[in-house]
Design a protein around this motif. Sequence first.
Motif, short mmCIF file in Angstrom:
data_model
loop_
_atom_site.label_atom_id
_atom_site.label_comp_id
_atom_site.label_asym_id
_atom_site.label_seq_id
_atom_site.Cartn_x
_atom_site.Cartn_y
_atom_site.Cartn_z
N GLU A 44 62.56 31.59 7.80
CA GLU A 44 61.84 32.54 6.95
C GLU A 44 62.42 32.59 5.53
OE1 GLU A 44 59.93 35.78 9.94
OE2 GLU A 44 62.10 35.59 10.02
N ARG A 47 60.15 30.78 3.13
CA ARG A 47 58.79 31.29 2.91
C ARG A 47 58.80 32.35 1.82
NH1 ARG A 47 58.49 31.97 9.29
NH2 ARG A 47 58.22 29.78 9.88
N ASP A 146 58.30 38.91 7.41
CA ASP A 146 57.14 38.08 7.06
C ASP A 146 56.03 38.86 6.35
OD1 ASP A 146 56.35 39.62 9.19
OD2 ASP A 146 55.52 37.97 10.36
N LYS A 272 52.36 37.38 8.46
CA LYS A 272 52.07 36.14 9.17
C LYS A 272 51.26 36.42 10.44
CE LYS A 272 55.38 34.33 11.54
NZ LYS A 272 56.69 33.73 11.87
#
Length: 430
Positions: A44, A47, A146, A272
């Motif tokens: 993560e 991202r 996320d 996500k």
Amino acid sequence: MDYKQELITTIHDFGCDLELLEARLTQLSETCPTAVLIPALYDELQRPALTLIRDQLKECKFVNTVVICLCAQTAEEYAKAVDFFSILPQPTFVIWENGPRVTKLLEKLRDKGLDLLSFKGKGQAVWLGLGVASLQAEAIALHDADIITYDKSYPLKLLFPLVEKELGIGFNKAYYARIGGEPIRFHGRVVRLFVMPLLTALTDMLGYHNYLRYLGAYRYPLSGECALTNDLALNIRIPGNWGLEIGLLAEVYRNVAEKRIAQIDLGIFDHKHQPIGNSTHEGLRKMCRDILRSILRTLTEMERVVLTMDEIRTLRVKFRREAQDYTRQYFVDARFNNLEYDRHQEEITVELFEQVITEAGQDYLNNPANVQVPDWTRALAVMPALREQLREATRRDMAEAKASLTAEGNAEASLADSNHSAHNRAIVTP
């Protein structure tokens, strides 16, 4: 816009003054320290969502401590994570949950008769993080890594009702509209197409039960964003499967008076999206399976309700009817708001979720034992200094990671200087 209240307190956003709330919370946090806890995987870090979260937390003067519980496969990955969060102005603890030091601590705990090494994933990460966060703060906000719509109003809204003592809140849960994508559409399939019709069907079948009314009061019961006091953090059992969010609500139901529970509006929210899964052991279908098992278990524990297999089959039939009604309602809502809505695909999703009910019911009847990490009070009865030892292990891990990064940087600088000198010598040599 509405101002409806539920069994639990609903805190609406009627255009609240965020600057005023931030100033007040910053003041209150001087005497009632706060923390943000984020369980995360190493992947993560690559991202954009986690970068956004980190950059927003930099601006949160009302957050006194940040705790990251990280799953990393190598010391190099862990060091990169420590470096990633090093720009935060708050004291930051990056717990290497599967690292050698933390594993050794858990092995000591196992040798004393309490085995937590069998628990993996988010449940264990949250448990470890709460151990450190409860040492540092009186109010702890928990959220995932996320969130692609994150801003500093999220931890602000989650923490404020706990820190403003006159409000009397001990647990605060987020709710929001899961809308996003291109074209814009409804998300949150498990809440919309499984949990809500399931609760409606169970209530219709079983009549009034306070636990069902309690779950139904949450506008988004599967949100991964909440805040809790440090004493509650030590006294709840964290579910060790994909039913974590619904199982956590069951623990709150057991431990907190309804008048001290709240939910708060975070607005439009997106993160996500998980796949449906090719079987009931994968993706959202597995999540539905774990959720139903958790609900059935809590109904037995708290309401003395035991469903037979015939009643499980009846539940499946009633669920499908209720879920189909929900799809019609979402279709109307989506069409009015010009949202993309594939009613056929929604019906297919309902049918896949429906298949989970029989299997989950059979699983529960065959094995009603719960999958929960024991609460911290039990762990502390075995090893009273475990939280402090976990915090110290994290400090040592982080110090080693920073030292390795410094050594690597020095080596690269030395190599660059050497290459530069060699280049200069080549220029001046006749």
